[in-house]
Design a protein around this motif. Structure first.
Motif, PDB file in Angstrom:
ATOM      1  N   VAL A   1      48.944  17.471   4.585  1.00  0.00           N
ATOM      2  CA  VAL A   1      49.569  16.487   3.825  1.00  0.00           C
ATOM      3  C   VAL A   1      49.555  15.235   4.635  1.00  0.00           C
ATOM      4  O   VAL A   1      50.272  15.014   5.750  1.00  0.00           O
ATOM      5  N   GLY A   2      49.012  13.963   4.205  1.00  0.00           N
ATOM      6  CA  GLY A   2      48.887  12.887   5.213  1.00  0.00           C
ATOM      7  C   GLY A   2      50.358  12.197   5.536  1.00  0.00           C
ATOM      8  O   GLY A   2      50.272  11.622   6.752  1.00  0.00           O
ATOM      9  N   CYS A   3      51.242  12.119   4.658  1.00  0.00           N
ATOM     10  CA  CYS A   3      52.517  11.621   5.051  1.00  0.00           C
ATOM     11  C   CYS A   3      53.415  12.246   5.791  1.00  0.00           C
ATOM     12  O   CYS A   3      54.330  11.692   6.293  1.00  0.00           O
ATOM     13  N   TYR A   4      53.213  13.574   5.814  1.00  0.00           N
ATOM     14  CA  TYR A   4      54.016  14.505   6.546  1.00  0.00           C
ATOM     15  C   TYR A   4      52.934  15.216   7.731  1.00  0.00           C
ATOM     16  O   TYR A   4      52.618  16.438   7.387  1.00  0.00           O
ATOM     17  N   LYS A   5      52.389  14.655   8.616  1.00  0.00           N
ATOM     18  CA  LYS A   5      51.071  15.136   9.347  1.00  0.00           C
ATOM     19  C   LYS A   5      51.562  16.389  10.493  1.00  0.00           C
ATOM     20  O   LYS A   5      50.816  17.157  10.391  1.00  0.00           O
ATOM     21  N   ASN A   6      52.595  16.362  11.001  1.00  0.00           N
ATOM     22  CA  ASN A   6      52.849  17.348  12.276  1.00  0.00           C
ATOM     23  C   ASN A   6      53.957  18.358  11.850  1.00  0.00           C
ATOM     24  O   ASN A   6      55.102  18.133  11.227  1.00  0.00           O
ATOM     25  N   TYR A   7      53.749  19.400  12.377  1.00  0.00           N
ATOM     26  CA  TYR A   7      54.694  20.536  12.696  1.00  0.00           C
ATOM     27  C   TYR A   7      55.391  20.363  13.861  1.00  0.00           C
ATOM     28  O   TYR A   7      54.626  19.809  14.829  1.00  0.00           O
ATOM     29  N   SER A   8      56.668  20.440  13.951  1.00  0.00           N
ATOM     30  CA  SER A   8      57.584  20.520  14.943  1.00  0.00           C
ATOM     31  C   SER A   8      58.053  21.914  15.370  1.00  0.00           C
ATOM     32  O   SER A   8      58.454  22.733  14.750  1.00  0.00           O
ATOM     33  N   LEU A   9      58.086  22.164  16.802  1.00  0.00           N
ATOM     34  CA  LEU A   9      58.654  23.371  17.306  1.00  0.00           C
ATOM     35  C   LEU A   9      59.934  23.184  17.692  1.00  0.00           C
ATOM     36  O   LEU A   9      59.859  22.253  18.612  1.00  0.00           O
ATOM     37  N   ILE A  10      61.028  23.662  17.431  1.00  0.00           N
ATOM     38  CA  ILE A  10      62.291  23.427  18.143  1.00  0.00           C
ATOM     39  C   ILE A  10      62.878  24.720  18.844  1.00  0.00           C
ATOM     40  O   ILE A  10      62.734  25.714  18.083  1.00  0.00           O
ATOM     41  N   HIS A  11      63.159  24.606  19.968  1.00  0.00           N
ATOM     42  CA  HIS A  11      63.864  25.844  20.458  1.00  0.00           C
ATOM     43  C   HIS A  11      65.471  25.934  20.449  1.00  0.00           C
ATOM     44  O   HIS A  11      66.162  25.085  19.641  1.00  0.00           O
ATOM     45  N   GLU A  12      65.860  27.318  20.554  1.00  0.00           N
ATOM     46  CA  GLU A  12      67.218  27.499  20.348  1.00  0.00           C
ATOM     47  C   GLU A  12      68.260  26.704  20.622  1.00  0.00           C
ATOM     48  O   GLU A  12      69.032  26.222  20.092  1.00  0.00           O
ATOM     49  N   ASN A  13      68.216  26.081  21.793  1.00  0.00           N
ATOM     50  CA  ASN A  13      69.027  25.156  22.323  1.00  0.00           C
ATOM     51  C   ASN A  13      68.944  23.844  21.572  1.00  0.00           C
ATOM     52  O   ASN A  13      69.925  22.941  21.638  1.00  0.00           O
ATOM     53  N   GLU A  14      67.914  23.581  20.992  1.00  0.00           N
ATOM     54  CA  GLU A  14      67.882  22.081  20.365  1.00  0.00           C
ATOM     55  C   GLU A  14      67.937  22.209  18.700  1.00  0.00           C
ATOM     56  O   GLU A  14      67.739  21.104  18.123  1.00  0.00           O
ATOM     57  N   ILE A  15      68.210  23.483  18.278  1.00  0.00           N
ATOM     58  CA  ILE A  15      68.566  23.653  16.502  1.00  0.00           C
ATOM     59  C   ILE A  15      69.524  22.955  16.349  1.00  0.00           C
ATOM     60  O   ILE A  15      70.571  23.282  16.638  1.00  0.00           O
ATOM     61  N   PRO A  16      69.631  21.994  15.068  1.00  0.00           N
ATOM     62  CA  PRO A  16      70.754  21.520  14.711  1.00  0.00           C
ATOM     63  C   PRO A  16      71.720  22.199  13.893  1.00  0.00           C
ATOM     64  O   PRO A  16      71.169  23.458  13.761  1.00  0.00           O
ATOM     65  N   SER A  17      73.007  21.905  14.094  1.00  0.00           N
ATOM     66  CA  SER A  17      74.004  22.996  13.501  1.00  0.00           C
ATOM     67  C   SER A  17      73.969  23.394  12.104  1.00  0.00           C
ATOM     68  O   SER A  17      74.397  24.253  11.776  1.00  0.00           O
ATOM     69  N   TRP A  18      73.133  22.606  11.430  1.00  0.00           N
ATOM     70  CA  TRP A  18      72.937  22.984   9.942  1.00  0.00           C
ATOM     71  C   TRP A  18      72.097  23.981   9.541  1.00  0.00           C
ATOM     72  O   TRP A  18      71.802  24.523   8.410  1.00  0.00           O
ATOM     73  N   TYR A  19      71.233  24.398  10.699  1.00  0.00           N
ATOM     74  CA  TYR A  19      70.437  25.795  10.684  1.00  0.00           C
ATOM     75  C   TYR A  19      71.244  27.139  11.065  1.00  0.00           C
ATOM     76  O   TYR A  19      72.009  26.858  11.685  1.00  0.00           O
ATOM     77  N   PRO A  20      70.581  27.999  10.495  1.00  0.00           N
ATOM     78  CA  PRO A  20      71.297  29.261  10.933  1.00  0.00           C
ATOM     79  C   PRO A  20      70.707  29.462  12.496  1.00  0.00           C
ATOM     80  O   PRO A  20      69.836  28.674  13.128  1.00  0.00           O
ATOM     81  N   LYS A  21      71.356  30.475  13.073  1.00  0.00           N
ATOM     82  CA  LYS A  21      71.234  30.783  14.577  1.00  0.00           C
ATOM     83  C   LYS A  21      69.793  31.257  14.573  1.00  0.00           C
ATOM     84  O   LYS A  21      69.434  32.328  13.824  1.00  0.00           O
ATOM     85  N   ALA A  22      68.892  30.654  15.512  1.00  0.00           N
ATOM     86  CA  ALA A  22      67.290  31.525  15.666  1.00  0.00           C
ATOM     87  C   ALA A  22      66.816  31.167  16.955  1.00  0.00           C
ATOM     88  O   ALA A  22      67.362  30.070  17.701  1.00  0.00           O
ATOM     89  N   GLU A  23      65.963  31.942  17.326  1.00  0.00           N
ATOM     90  CA  GLU A  23      65.243  31.670  18.884  1.00  0.00           C
ATOM     91  C   GLU A  23      64.251  30.615  18.776  1.00  0.00           C
ATOM     92  O   GLU A  23      64.186  30.007  19.885  1.00  0.00           O
ATOM     93  N   TRP A  24      64.022  30.090  17.545  1.00  0.00           N
ATOM     94  CA  TRP A  24      63.025  29.027  17.561  1.00  0.00           C
ATOM     95  C   TRP A  24      62.789  28.642  15.870  1.00  0.00           C
ATOM     96  O   TRP A  24      63.028  29.805  15.217  1.00  0.00           O
ATOM     97  N   ILE A  25      62.513  27.483  15.714  1.00  0.00           N
ATOM     98  CA  ILE A  25      62.074  27.284  14.241  1.00  0.00           C
ATOM     99  C   ILE A  25      60.957  26.228  14.374  1.00  0.00           C
ATOM    100  O   ILE A  25      60.737  25.710  15.206  1.00  0.00           O
ATOM    101  N   VAL A  26      60.074  26.263  13.315  1.00  0.00           N
ATOM    102  CA  VAL A  26      59.142  25.134  12.989  1.00  0.00           C
ATOM    103  C   VAL A  26      59.756  24.211  11.956  1.00  0.00           C
ATOM    104  O   VAL A  26      60.211  24.890  10.840  1.00  0.00           O
ATOM    105  N   GLU A  27      59.675  23.050  12.005  1.00  0.00           N
ATOM    106  CA  GLU A  27      60.145  22.076  11.326  1.00  0.00           C
ATOM    107  C   GLU A  27      58.991  21.049  10.762  1.00  0.00           C
ATOM    108  O   GLU A  27      58.218  20.632  11.797  1.00  0.00           O
ATOM    109  N   VAL A  28      59.186  20.542   9.588  1.00  0.00           N
ATOM    110  CA  VAL A  28      58.592  19.204   9.004  1.00  0.00           C
ATOM    111  C   VAL A  28      59.642  18.546   8.352  1.00  0.00           C
ATOM    112  O   VAL A  28      59.892  18.817   7.433  1.00  0.00           O
ATOM    113  N   SER A  29      59.606  17.240   8.820  1.00  0.00           N
ATOM    114  CA  SER A  29      60.446  16.258   8.025  1.00  0.00           C
ATOM    115  C   SER A  29      59.683  15.494   6.968  1.00  0.00           C
ATOM    116  O   SER A  29      58.684  15.322   7.003  1.00  0.00           O
ATOM    117  N   ILE A  30      60.487  15.860   5.822  1.00  0.00           N
ATOM    118  CA  ILE A  30      59.639  15.236   4.392  1.00  0.00           C
ATOM    119  C   ILE A  30      60.552  14.254   3.608  1.00  0.00           C
ATOM    120  O   ILE A  30      60.507  14.610   2.556  1.00  0.00           O
TER     121      ILE A  30
END
Length: 229
Positions: free
Chosen positions: A157-186
Motif C-alpha cells: 500500500v503506497g501511502c502506508y509503506k513500512n512495517y515497524s517492529l516494536i519490542h516489549e519495553n516500547e509497546i504503548p499502554s493501549w496494546y496488550p502485553k507482548a514480547e513484540w508486535i508488528v505495527e503499521v500506522s494507517i
C-alpha cells in the motif's frame, strides 16, 4: 469597430470566469481521484493533497497581490478573479473531502487486508529468528536479512509503506502485553492515530480498548488488529 472590441472583451470575460470556475471546482474531482487511487501499491496521487493545500493557502496571497495592483492597474482584473476563485476552491475542498470520506474508508479497509496478508512472511521470519535465538526478538527488521528474508516485505500500500517492529519495553499502554508486535500506522491524515498491528499471542481481547479493535485476517488462521482511535 467598437462593437467588435466590446464583443471580444465580453468573450474574454466569459472565458476568464469559466477558467476561474473550473479552478474553483477542481478540488471535487481531485478529491475523488485521491480517495479512489491513493491506497494502491504505488501512491501515484500523492501530490494531490499538496495541490489542495496550496490552493487553500493561495487565498491569503490575495491581499498582497491586491496591494500590487495599486502600482500595476493592469493586474486588477486578475485580482478580481483571484478572490472568488480562491474562496470557491476552499469551500469545494472542504465539502469534497467530506463527501469522499466513505470512499477513503472503503478503500482503506481493502488496504488493511492487503497489509495483513503481505505481512505474513515478515511475521513468520520473526518467529523463525526467535526459534534460532533462544526466544530473543531481532533488534530490528534488518537483522532478518539475508537468513530469514531476502528483503523486508512491502505492505503493498503506497501511502502506508513500512512495517515497524516494536519490542516489549516500547509497546504503548493501549496494546496488550507482548514480547513484540508488528505495527503499521494507517492514519487517514486527520489527526487520528489509527494503527494495524500483529500480536504473536493473538490476545486481542486483552486490549484495554478492545471495543475499538477490529480483527483483520492474515489468511492462515491468524489475525491482525485494527485499532480505531
Amino acid at each position: 469597430m467598437s462593437t467588435d472590441l466590446n464583443s471580444k472583451r465580453v468573450r474574454r470575460s466569459y472565458q476568464a470566469w469559466a477558467i476561474a470556475l473550473f479552478i474553483g471546482l477542481s478540488p471535487l474531482p481531485l478529491s475523488f481521484l485521491y480517495a479512489t487511487y491513493s491506497y494502491g501499491e504505488r501512491n501515484v496521487v500523492g501530490i494531490i493533497p499538496t495541490i489542495l493545500l496550496f490552493g487553500c493557502f493561495s487565498f491569503f496571497l490575495w491581499i498582497p497581490f491586491a496591494i500590487v495592483t495599486i502600482f500595476k492597474p493592469s493586474l486588477e482584473r486578475l485580482a478580481m478573479l483571484w478572490l472568488p476563485t480562491s474562496l470557491l476552491f476552499i469551500v469545494t475542498t472542504f465539502f469534497s473531502f467530506a463527501f469522499t470520506i466513505p470512499i477513503h474508508l472503503r478503500e482503506r479497509d481493502k488496504a488493511m487486508h492487503v497489509i495483513a496478508k503481505n505481512g505474513k512472511p515478515l511475521v513468520d521470519a520473526i518467529e523463525a529468528y526467535r526459534l534460532d535465538h533462544d526466544g530473543k526478538v531481532p533488534l530490528n527488521l534488518e537483522h532478518l536479512l539475508p537468513t530469514y528474508l531476502t528483503s523486508i516485505p512491502s505492505t503493498g500500500v503506497g501511502c502506508y509503506k513500512n512495517y515497524s517492529l516494536i519490542h516489549e519495553n516500547e509497546i504503548p499502554s493501549w496494546y496488550p502485553k507482548a514480547e513484540w508486535i508488528v505495527e503499521v500506522s494507517i492514519s487517514l491524515g486527520f489527526g487520528d492515530g489509527d494503527t494495524l498491528y500483529f500480536l504473536p499471542a493473538q490476545n486481542y481481547d486483552d486490549t484495554p480498548m478492545r471495543e475499538s479493535v477490529t480483527l483483520i485476517p492474515m489468511g492462515d488462521g491468524r489475525d491482525w488488529g485494527y485499532f480505531n482511535e
